[in-house]
Design a protein around this motif. Structure first.
Motif, short mmCIF file in Angstrom:
data_model
loop_
_atom_site.label_atom_id
_atom_site.label_comp_id
_atom_site.label_asym_id
_atom_site.label_seq_id
_atom_site.Cartn_x
_atom_site.Cartn_y
_atom_site.Cartn_z
N GLU A 55 0.84 -1.20 0.00
CA GLU A 55 0.00 0.00 0.00
C GLU A 55 0.88 1.25 0.00
O GLU A 55 1.98 1.25 0.58
N ASP A 56 0.37 2.32 -0.61
CA ASP A 56 1.14 3.57 -0.64
C ASP A 56 0.60 4.62 0.32
O ASP A 56 1.11 5.74 0.38
N PRO A 257 -5.55 -0.49 7.61
CA PRO A 257 -5.59 -0.90 6.20
C PRO A 257 -5.29 0.29 5.29
O PRO A 257 -5.82 1.39 5.47
N GLY A 258 -4.41 0.07 4.33
CA GLY A 258 -4.06 1.13 3.39
C GLY A 258 -2.88 1.97 3.80
O GLY A 258 -2.42 2.82 3.02
N ASP A 259 -2.33 1.77 5.02
CA ASP A 259 -1.15 2.54 5.44
C ASP A 259 0.04 2.23 4.54
O ASP A 259 0.25 1.09 4.12
N GLY A 265 1.03 5.47 10.16
CA GLY A 265 -0.37 5.42 10.58
C GLY A 265 -0.55 5.71 12.05
O GLY A 265 0.18 6.50 12.65
N ALA A 266 -1.48 5.01 12.67
CA ALA A 266 -1.95 5.39 14.01
C ALA A 266 -1.09 4.86 15.15
O ALA A 266 -1.28 5.23 16.29
N MET A 267 -0.16 3.97 14.89
CA MET A 267 0.69 3.38 15.93
C MET A 267 -0.13 2.72 17.03
O MET A 267 0.06 2.99 18.22
N ALA A 268 -1.05 1.86 16.66
CA ALA A 268 -1.79 1.05 17.62
C ALA A 268 -1.03 -0.25 17.85
O ALA A 268 -0.01 -0.52 17.22
N GLY A 269 -1.56 -1.09 18.74
CA GLY A 269 -0.96 -2.38 19.00
C GLY A 269 -0.23 -2.45 20.32
O GLY A 269 0.04 -1.43 20.97
N ASP A 270 0.10 -3.68 20.73
CA ASP A 270 0.67 -3.91 22.06
C ASP A 270 2.04 -3.30 22.23
O ASP A 270 2.46 -3.01 23.36
N LEU A 271 2.78 -3.09 21.15
CA LEU A 271 4.11 -2.50 21.29
C LEU A 271 4.04 -1.07 21.77
O LEU A 271 4.96 -0.60 22.45
N TYR A 294 6.20 -1.20 8.48
CA TYR A 294 6.05 0.21 8.84
C TYR A 294 7.40 0.80 9.21
O TYR A 294 8.35 0.09 9.54
N VAL A 295 7.47 2.12 9.14
CA VAL A 295 8.58 2.91 9.64
C VAL A 295 7.98 4.08 10.38
O VAL A 295 7.29 4.93 9.79
#
Length: 574
Positions: A55-56, A257-259, A265-271, A294-295
């Motif tokens: 995705e772009d 989706p689409g990031d 993007g939103a930086m969600a998740g357990d990390l 991701y970066v």
């Protein structure tokens, strides 16, 4: 230990700071250490069959055929060649949940590949413990002691182990030591003289590893808090002269989706919660586990924590090309740049995408991989049945998941099974037929590579409903089960805990909390894996066949097996 501001500024500084100024000697000039970030290789020695969708972030998408150990080795070398100082760092799950050519041989060939491409350090991941910590120690140290059902050293009788350290900062043994060292330091340049720099590396897995591997293989060891484990090691690395600190952690972010695969993007998740507590002297976090690309610049979340966070997808289809630019005079990181590079590997029906670089396979690695592929071929190419079409594994419900649950139910009805439940993490690949509809043992092994046994147990209706609630216990990593024919459930993930199972029926009749049911699962979740702790309360357990044997027998029960329709799982928005 970042001296300057956000990533965008640091990139500019890095670009213009690489040449010594008029009053700066070459030994005082900024030093760039090139880092290759890898994660979640999962023994994918050969290119993946389906194209990777990239995705772009703007609604566009490209597809590229990628992966394969020989191509990955060339891609790694191309990154290393950019600077005289380099490191290859893995963030776990390099082994296990692997295709047949690696898994059949206990992932010894994956270790051989990582040795050949020059892996410098890797962290443990949860899948490193799939066969137990003793087998993991053997993979690290070498030798042919047998800890599993499969024979070690089947192709390489003198298996020597890894050439690289495995880091396990939060994996604690009963005596208080860690299973492997928690951190290491690599020095570049002329010792402690001018121009010399040092990079400290900390490696660890997610604290929740104990909930997602077979408990029998990790008895007596504990997995400690990630941020606490990292923060305990940072001061020692600083005292030992580290100019930059890299964390390789097998935990990840969840992108939208689409990031953009090079965005964030939103930086969600357990990390994220771990990052929010991490020592701000960390400069770079190489992550994994979620199989996302991701970066991220974490300073956009917390300006005090100006580290870059990366992940390179999965299966060796990408690597992250990272440049750490360090001021040797001040012992500070001037800038971090990072980008994900698809490991494009066209050929043999895999078309080239001109938008991305093409890598040529490394001849030595290709020869090494071919040796293992040939050893597995006789087993892999045996036809085991035919299917009516591609069996996909999309979530929350997939035809393949339903098919596996039906196969497990059919194999255990002699033990009284009424319902079969299949965890999504146990489905490791899609099932794609040949043009004539045939599928091989290698195909089905790729779907279920763990060698799990089927366990049929008695649960009360109340216990079964609690199991269904446990599917949604972690909002960042839902484990919606595939269910066998005749069973249906309606779930509402956003409702409060205890109210998320809206309905559950067997043969159209609601589950009776006071009733009893015979339920088949694999031994992994039967022992509480993936957070299904209520399954440990099951009684009158009957151990059945291997899941793989059950699938093969089911495929052979009809000339062509049709893929079941979806509709057994209904998800409500609120």
């Amino acid at each position: 230990m970042r001296a300057l501001g956000a990533t965008a500024l640091s990139l500019a500084l890095a670009a213009c700071a690489t040449l010594p100024g008029p009053s700066m000697t070459a030994d005082e000039a900024p030093v760039t250490v090139r880092i290759v970030g890898l994660n979640d290789f999962h023994g994918n020695l050969e290119p993946v069959r389906r194209p990777v969708k990239l995705e772009d972030g703007k609604g566009g998408q490209q597809e590229v055929f990628a992966g394969g150990a020989a191509w990955l080795a060339s891609a790694v070398e191309s990154v290393r060649a950019q600077n005289p100082h380099s490191l290859v760092i893995g963030a776990g799950d390099l082994i296990s949940a692997s295709p047949l050519a690696s898994s059949l041989f206990l992932d010894e060939p994956t270790v051989g590949v990582m040795n050949r491409l020059g892996m410098d350090f890797t962290s443990v991941g949860n899948h490193e413990f799939d066969r137990g910590w003793k087998e993991l120690k053997r993979l690290r140290e070498g030798g042919c002691e047998k800890f599993t059902l499969r024979e070690p050293c089947a192709v390489e009788p003198d298996y020597k182990g890894t050439d690289y350290p495995i880091l396990a900062a939060n994996v604690r043994m009963p005596d208080g030591s860690t299973l492997f060292p928690g951190a290491a330091i690599r020095r570049f340049g002329s010792g402690a003289g001018a121009g010399a720099v040092a990079v400290g590396v900390i490696g660890l897995t997610l604290k929740g590893t104990a909930q997602i591997v077979d408990p029998a293989g990790i008895q007596c060891i504990t997995f400690e808090d990630e941020a606490d484990s990292i923060n305990a090691l940072v001061p020692g690395l600083v005292a030992d002269g580290a100019d930059a600190i890299v964390v390789a952690i097998h935990q990840g972010l969840v992108t939208e989706p689409g990031d953009d695969f090079n965005g964030c993007g939103a930086m969600a998740g357990d990390l994220r919660a771990i990052l929010e507590r991490m020592d701000p002297r960390v400069d770079l976090v190489i992550s994994g586990h979620t199989h996302r690309a991701y970066v991220c610049d974490f300073s956009t979340v917390d300006p005090a924590r100006r580290f870059t966070v990366t992940s390179a997808g999965a299966a060796g289809t990408m690597l992250t090309d990272i440049a750490l630019t360090i001021d040797p005079r001040r012992g500070d990181v001037l800038g971090v740049s990072a980008r994900n590079v698809p490991v494009q590997s066209p050929g043999e029906g895999r078309p080239e995408n001109a938008a991305f670089p093409v890598f040529q396979p490394d001849p030595a690695v290709a020869t090494y991989v071919a040796r293992y592929v040939a050893a597995a071929a006789e087993v892999a190419e045996r036809t085991v049945g035919r299917i009516s079409g591609a069996a996909t594994r999309e979530r929350p419900e997939s035809p393949l998941g339903n098919f596996l649950a039906d196969a497990h139910l059919a194999a255990t009805q002699g033990a009284g099974a009424q319902i079969a439940l299949m965890n999504p993490g146990g489905i490791r690949s899609e099932l794609t037929a040949r043009p004539d509809g045939s599928v091989t043992f290698g195909d089905i092994y790729g779907v279920q590579p763990f060698g799990n046994t089927l366990v049929t147990m008695t649960l009360t209706g109340a216990q079964l409903l609690r199991v269904l609630e446990e599917q949604l216990a972690n909002p960042n990593e839902q484990n919606v089960l595939s269910v066998s024919t005749g069973f249906a459930m309606t779930l509402a993930p956003t409702r409060p805990a205890g109210q998320r199972v809206v309905a559950a029926t067997l043969g159209g009749v609601p589950i009776d909390p006071a009733g009893t049911y015979r339920v088949t699962v694999n031994n992994f979740i039967a022992g509480g894996g993936d957070g299904f702790v209520t399954l440990k309360e099951g009684t009158d357990a009957t151990v059945g066949p291997l899941d793989l044997d059950a699938l093969e027998a089911y495929l052979q029960s009809a000339p062509v097996m049709a893929m079941p329709a979806t509709g057994r799982v209904t998800m409500l928005g609120s």
